[in-house]
Design a protein around this motif. Structure first.
Motif, short mmCIF file in Angstrom:
data_model
loop_
_atom_site.label_atom_id
_atom_site.label_comp_id
_atom_site.label_asym_id
_atom_site.label_seq_id
_atom_site.Cartn_x
_atom_site.Cartn_y
_atom_site.Cartn_z
N ARG A 103 0.83 -1.21 0.00
CA ARG A 103 0.00 0.00 0.00
C ARG A 103 0.86 1.26 0.00
O ARG A 103 1.89 1.33 0.67
CB ARG A 103 -0.90 0.00 1.24
CG ARG A 103 -1.91 1.13 1.29
CD ARG A 103 -2.76 1.04 2.54
NE ARG A 103 -3.54 -0.19 2.57
CZ ARG A 103 -3.44 -1.10 3.52
NH1 ARG A 103 -2.58 -0.94 4.51
NH2 ARG A 103 -4.18 -2.18 3.48
N CYS A 104 0.45 2.27 -0.78
CA CYS A 104 1.15 3.55 -0.76
C CYS A 104 0.97 4.20 0.61
O CYS A 104 -0.15 4.25 1.15
CB CYS A 104 0.59 4.47 -1.83
SG CYS A 104 0.78 3.90 -3.53
N THR A 105 2.05 4.67 1.17
CA THR A 105 2.00 5.29 2.50
C THR A 105 2.42 6.75 2.43
O THR A 105 2.96 7.22 1.42
CB THR A 105 2.93 4.55 3.47
OG1 THR A 105 4.28 4.69 3.00
CG2 THR A 105 2.57 3.07 3.57
N ASN A 108 6.07 7.45 1.33
CA ASN A 108 6.55 7.36 -0.05
C ASN A 108 5.68 8.13 -1.04
O ASN A 108 5.68 7.83 -2.24
CB ASN A 108 6.68 5.89 -0.48
CG ASN A 108 5.36 5.13 -0.42
OD1 ASN A 108 4.29 5.72 -0.42
ND2 ASN A 108 5.45 3.81 -0.35
N MET A 109 4.93 9.14 -0.55
CA MET A 109 4.10 9.95 -1.44
C MET A 109 4.26 11.43 -1.14
O MET A 109 4.66 11.82 -0.04
CB MET A 109 2.63 9.57 -1.31
CG MET A 109 2.26 8.22 -1.88
SD MET A 109 0.47 7.98 -1.92
CE MET A 109 0.09 7.98 -0.17
N ASN A 131 3.35 9.10 -6.26
CA ASN A 131 4.30 8.11 -5.76
C ASN A 131 5.73 8.63 -5.98
O ASN A 131 6.21 8.69 -7.10
CB ASN A 131 4.10 6.78 -6.48
CG ASN A 131 5.05 5.70 -6.00
OD1 ASN A 131 5.83 5.90 -5.06
ND2 ASN A 131 5.00 4.54 -6.65
N CYS A 137 3.20 1.03 -5.92
CA CYS A 137 2.36 0.82 -4.73
C CYS A 137 0.90 1.05 -5.14
O CYS A 137 0.62 1.48 -6.26
CB CYS A 137 2.78 1.74 -3.58
SG CYS A 137 2.67 3.51 -3.95
N SER A 138 -0.02 0.75 -4.24
CA SER A 138 -1.44 0.82 -4.56
C SER A 138 -2.22 1.67 -3.57
O SER A 138 -1.89 1.73 -2.39
CB SER A 138 -2.04 -0.59 -4.58
OG SER A 138 -1.39 -1.40 -5.54
#
Length: 236
Positions: A103-105, A108-109, A131, A137-138
């Motif tokens: 999962r994108c956190t 990292n965004m 991202n 990531c999702s």
């Protein structure tokens, strides 16, 4: 005189024959006793030898010491199958794309507001996630969004959800996705507007870590403040 000699000679022959017979019986008995003892000793020793062989991992049918040694080597021990204690299953050694690790956190965004769309009394502002990590990531679902002032005090209440939950958005490094913040113009409703905000406080979908960005003075009016689920790309 000669008769006596013959009689004695016959008696000696009888005695000698008797002695030979007794000796033969004695030898036979001794031989039989030895064979019996050997047989009993062998039969008594056999189970012990078999048990010892089994304890050492050798086949119960016997075999040479070399074969017994080979049977006892660690390489002959069967390996535990997947799913047993201490061995991971195929699903544990390979997580799916929807696991927390993918999962994108917030870490990292990056986060920003896109261009405001004003029309028919509605104000819509894209909330853009990019991202910035080194791997894909999702994101899926709704972000948690609140408006705050610089001192950290809340402005109004958190955004409510609008529309369907949508699907998963896969972001390669550098790619973006967005959710849409929605409110209305001042005067559309008799419900008074909130105070001006300075910061948008956000939790990405599924995350417990927050992100912030400049709100650009976004003000909520008419008691309407909603957020949509994530969508791929950025509105032009």
């Amino acid at each position: 005189m000669s008769l006596t000699i013959k009689t004695l000679g016959r008696g000696r022959r009888v005695a000698a024959g008797s002695l030979i017979a007794v000796t033969a019986l004695t030898l036979s008995a001794c031989q039989n006793g030895t064979d019996s003892a050997s047989s009993q000793s062998s039969s008594a020793a056999a189970p012990a030898t078999s048990s010892a062989s089994r304890a050492q991992g050798a086949p119960s049918t016997g075999g040479s010491p070399q074969s017994a040694g080979n049977a006892a080597r660690p390489s002959s021990v069967a390996k535990p199958s997947a799913g047993t204690s201490g061995v991971p299953s195929a699903s544990q050694a390979n997580p799916s794309a929807m696991t927390a690790s993918d999962r994108c956190t917030a870490e990292n965004m990056s986060l920003r507001l896109g261009r405001t769309d004003v029309g028919a009394g509605n104000i819509r502002v894209p909330l853009v996630f990019t991202n910035k990590g080194k791997k894909a990531c999702s994101l899926r679902g709704y972000p948690g969004v609140s408006l705050i002032q610089r001192d950290g005090s809340a402005v109004g209440t958190p955004a409510s959800r609008e529309g369907g939950a949508g699907g998963s958005v896969r972001l390669q490094p550098g790619q973006s996705a967005h959710a849409v913040l929605h409110t209305v113009n001042d005067g559309v409703s008799d419900i008074p507007c909130w105070k001006d905000s300075q910061i948008v406080f956000v939790y990405p979908p599924g995350s417990k870590e927050s992100m912030t960005t400049n709100s650009g003075g976004l003000r909520v009016c008419g008691g309407t403040f909603t957020v949509t689920a994530m969508e791929a790309g950025v509105p032009s």
